[in-house]
Design an enzyme around this catalytic site. Structure first.
Site, PDB file in Angstrom:
ATOM      1  N   PRO A   1       0.799  -1.220   0.000  1.00 30.05           N
ATOM      2  CA  PRO A   1       0.000   0.000   0.000  1.00 30.05           C
ATOM      3  C   PRO A   1       0.833   1.272   0.000  1.00 30.05           C
ATOM      4  O   PRO A   1       1.880   1.351   0.642  1.00 30.05           O
ATOM      5  CB  PRO A   1      -0.834  -0.118   1.279  1.00 30.05           C
ATOM      6  CG  PRO A   1      -0.147  -1.110   2.125  1.00 30.05           C
ATOM      7  CD  PRO A   1       0.563  -2.033   1.187  1.00 30.05           C
ATOM      8  N   ASN A   2       0.334   2.231  -0.747  1.00 36.57           N
ATOM      9  CA  ASN A   2       0.856   3.589  -0.860  1.00 36.57           C
ATOM     10  C   ASN A   2       2.150   3.694  -1.658  1.00 36.57           C
ATOM     11  O   ASN A   2       2.617   4.801  -1.905  1.00 36.57           O
ATOM     12  CB  ASN A   2       1.026   4.236   0.524  1.00 36.57           C
ATOM     13  CG  ASN A   2      -0.292   4.353   1.240  1.00 36.57           C
ATOM     14  OD1 ASN A   2      -1.262   4.851   0.683  1.00 36.57           O
ATOM     15  ND2 ASN A   2      -0.353   3.855   2.460  1.00 36.57           N
TER      16      ASN A   2
ATOM     17  N   ARG B   1       4.753  11.066  -2.126  1.00 26.26           N
ATOM     18  CA  ARG B   1       4.377  10.948  -0.711  1.00 26.26           C
ATOM     19  C   ARG B   1       5.623  11.033   0.168  1.00 26.26           C
ATOM     20  O   ARG B   1       6.545  10.237   0.020  1.00 26.26           O
ATOM     21  CB  ARG B   1       3.674   9.608  -0.493  1.00 26.26           C
ATOM     22  CG  ARG B   1       3.358   9.295   0.929  1.00 26.26           C
ATOM     23  CD  ARG B   1       2.694   7.920   1.028  1.00 26.26           C
ATOM     24  NE  ARG B   1       2.603   7.503   2.408  1.00 26.26           N
ATOM     25  CZ  ARG B   1       3.205   6.437   2.910  1.00 26.26           C
ATOM     26  NH1 ARG B   1       3.910   5.647   2.137  1.00 26.26           N
ATOM     27  NH2 ARG B   1       3.074   6.150   4.180  1.00 26.26           N
TER      28      ARG B   1
ATOM     29  N   TYR C   1      10.975   8.949   1.717  1.00 26.08           N
ATOM     30  CA  TYR C   1      10.999   7.952   0.659  1.00 26.08           C
ATOM     31  C   TYR C   1      11.720   8.399  -0.618  1.00 26.08           C
ATOM     32  O   TYR C   1      11.852   7.610  -1.546  1.00 26.08           O
ATOM     33  CB  TYR C   1       9.571   7.528   0.314  1.00 26.08           C
ATOM     34  CG  TYR C   1       8.822   7.001   1.512  1.00 26.08           C
ATOM     35  CD1 TYR C   1       9.206   5.819   2.129  1.00 26.08           C
ATOM     36  CD2 TYR C   1       7.744   7.692   2.045  1.00 26.08           C
ATOM     37  CE1 TYR C   1       8.527   5.325   3.233  1.00 26.08           C
ATOM     38  CE2 TYR C   1       7.057   7.214   3.158  1.00 26.08           C
ATOM     39  CZ  TYR C   1       7.457   6.034   3.745  1.00 26.08           C
ATOM     40  OH  TYR C   1       6.797   5.549   4.841  1.00 26.08           O
TER      41      TYR C   1
ATOM     42  N   ASN D   1       8.149  -5.349  -0.758  1.00 25.76           N
ATOM     43  CA  ASN D   1       8.048  -4.190   0.113  1.00 25.76           C
ATOM     44  C   ASN D   1       6.581  -4.149   0.523  1.00 25.76           C
ATOM     45  O   ASN D   1       5.750  -3.620  -0.205  1.00 25.76           O
ATOM     46  CB  ASN D   1       8.462  -2.904  -0.592  1.00 25.76           C
ATOM     47  CG  ASN D   1       8.399  -1.709   0.337  1.00 25.76           C
ATOM     48  OD1 ASN D   1       7.738  -1.730   1.371  1.00 25.76           O
ATOM     49  ND2 ASN D   1       9.080  -0.635  -0.047  1.00 25.76           N
TER      50      ASN D   1
ATOM     51  N   ALA E   1       2.950  -0.866   5.001  1.00 31.99           N
ATOM     52  CA  ALA E   1       2.373  -0.971   6.343  1.00 31.99           C
ATOM     53  C   ALA E   1       1.901  -2.383   6.675  1.00 31.99           C
ATOM     54  O   ALA E   1       1.793  -2.728   7.856  1.00 31.99           O
ATOM     55  CB  ALA E   1       1.222   0.016   6.495  1.00 31.99           C
TER      56      ALA E   1
ATOM     57  N   GLU F   1      12.792  -9.047   1.952  1.00 33.49           N
ATOM     58  CA  GLU F   1      11.937  -7.940   2.379  1.00 33.49           C
ATOM     59  C   GLU F   1      12.712  -6.639   2.223  1.00 33.49           C
ATOM     60  O   GLU F   1      13.864  -6.544   2.649  1.00 33.49           O
ATOM     61  CB  GLU F   1      11.540  -8.145   3.842  1.00 33.49           C
ATOM     62  CG  GLU F   1      10.659  -7.069   4.407  1.00 33.49           C
ATOM     63  CD  GLU F   1      10.321  -7.307   5.874  1.00 33.49           C
ATOM     64  OE1 GLU F   1       9.517  -6.539   6.406  1.00 33.49           O
ATOM     65  OE2 GLU F   1      10.868  -8.253   6.488  1.00 33.49           O
TER      66      GLU F   1
ATOM     67  N   HIS G   1      12.521  -2.333   2.679  1.00 33.41           N
ATOM     68  CA  HIS G   1      11.891  -1.101   3.169  1.00 33.41           C
ATOM     69  C   HIS G   1      12.771   0.059   2.746  1.00 33.41           C
ATOM     70  O   HIS G   1      13.996   0.036   2.965  1.00 33.41           O
ATOM     71  CB  HIS G   1      11.756  -1.120   4.693  1.00 33.41           C
ATOM     72  CG  HIS G   1      10.832  -2.183   5.166  1.00 33.41           C
ATOM     73  ND1 HIS G   1       9.465  -2.045   5.115  1.00 33.41           N
ATOM     74  CD2 HIS G   1      11.084  -3.408   5.660  1.00 33.41           C
ATOM     75  CE1 HIS G   1       8.908  -3.146   5.581  1.00 33.41           C
ATOM     76  NE2 HIS G   1       9.871  -3.995   5.906  1.00 33.41           N
TER      77      HIS G   1
ATOM     78  N   ARG H   1      11.896   4.678  13.120  1.00 36.68           N
ATOM     79  CA  ARG H   1      10.594   5.334  13.005  1.00 36.68           C
ATOM     80  C   ARG H   1       9.737   4.998  14.221  1.00 36.68           C
ATOM     81  O   ARG H   1      10.246   4.567  15.245  1.00 36.68           O
ATOM     82  CB  ARG H   1       9.946   4.919  11.686  1.00 36.68           C
ATOM     83  CG  ARG H   1      10.831   5.379  10.500  1.00 36.68           C
ATOM     84  CD  ARG H   1      10.211   5.235   9.182  1.00 36.68           C
ATOM     85  NE  ARG H   1       8.964   5.986   9.103  1.00 36.68           N
ATOM     86  CZ  ARG H   1       8.047   5.765   8.172  1.00 36.68           C
ATOM     87  NH1 ARG H   1       8.250   4.835   7.256  1.00 36.68           N
ATOM     88  NH2 ARG H   1       6.937   6.455   8.148  1.00 36.68           N
TER      89      ARG H   1
END
Length: 141
Positions: free
Chosen positions: A10-11, A18, A23, A71, A74, A95, A97, A104
């Site tokens: 998502p996103n 964003r 990012y 990736n 969330a 994985e 990120h 964070r």
């Protein structure tokens, strides 16, 4: 040649727009182009904001691709269902990120997906995707 599925959660369709301070300014299309330029395998890129769609793609990858770079966005922190789908996948899982999730918010420090991944790359920006592909290309079966 290695068949690799690159999944984005998502996103990530908003990459480049964003929160560029977290990012960066590269778009998902930029990431795809730079990964393809490495010529390290047959790459399939997909993105969805829907958990079930990601699960369907992971299940479809069984027996058809050698590795998944994911990736999960969330969903890393919430989705046991994605973990279960990855556990049923026989190939390698990396994985990725873009940001360092450990610097964070506390809720981002745990990833369900990490329990399945052979490698986890966090905080390298979009270079993490390319690092994942280089690692897959350099590992033995």
């Amino acid at each position: 040649m290695t068949d690799i599925l690159i999944l984005n959660g998502p996103n990530l369709n908003l990459l480049g727009q964003r929160e560029p301070h977290l990012y960066g300014s590269e778009t998902l299309a930029d990431v795809e182009a730079s990964c393809r330029a490495l010529d390290l395998g047959n790459l399939t890129f997909r993105q969805s904001n829907h958990e079930g769609q990601l699960i369907d793609w992971i299940q479809e990858a069984r027996g058809t691709v050698d590795a998944i770079v994911i990736n999960p966005g969330a969903y890393s922190h919430t989705s046991v269902a994605i973990l279960d789908a990855l556990n049923a996948f026989e190939g390698k899982v990396v994985e990725v990120h873009i940001s360092n999730i450990h610097r964070r918010e506390a809720f981002r420090h745990h990833s369900f997906v990490s329990a399945r991944a052979e490698a986890v790359i966090a905080g390298l920006g979009t270079e993490g995707y390319r690092a994942a592909l280089r690692w897959i290309a350099g590992t033995d079966d």
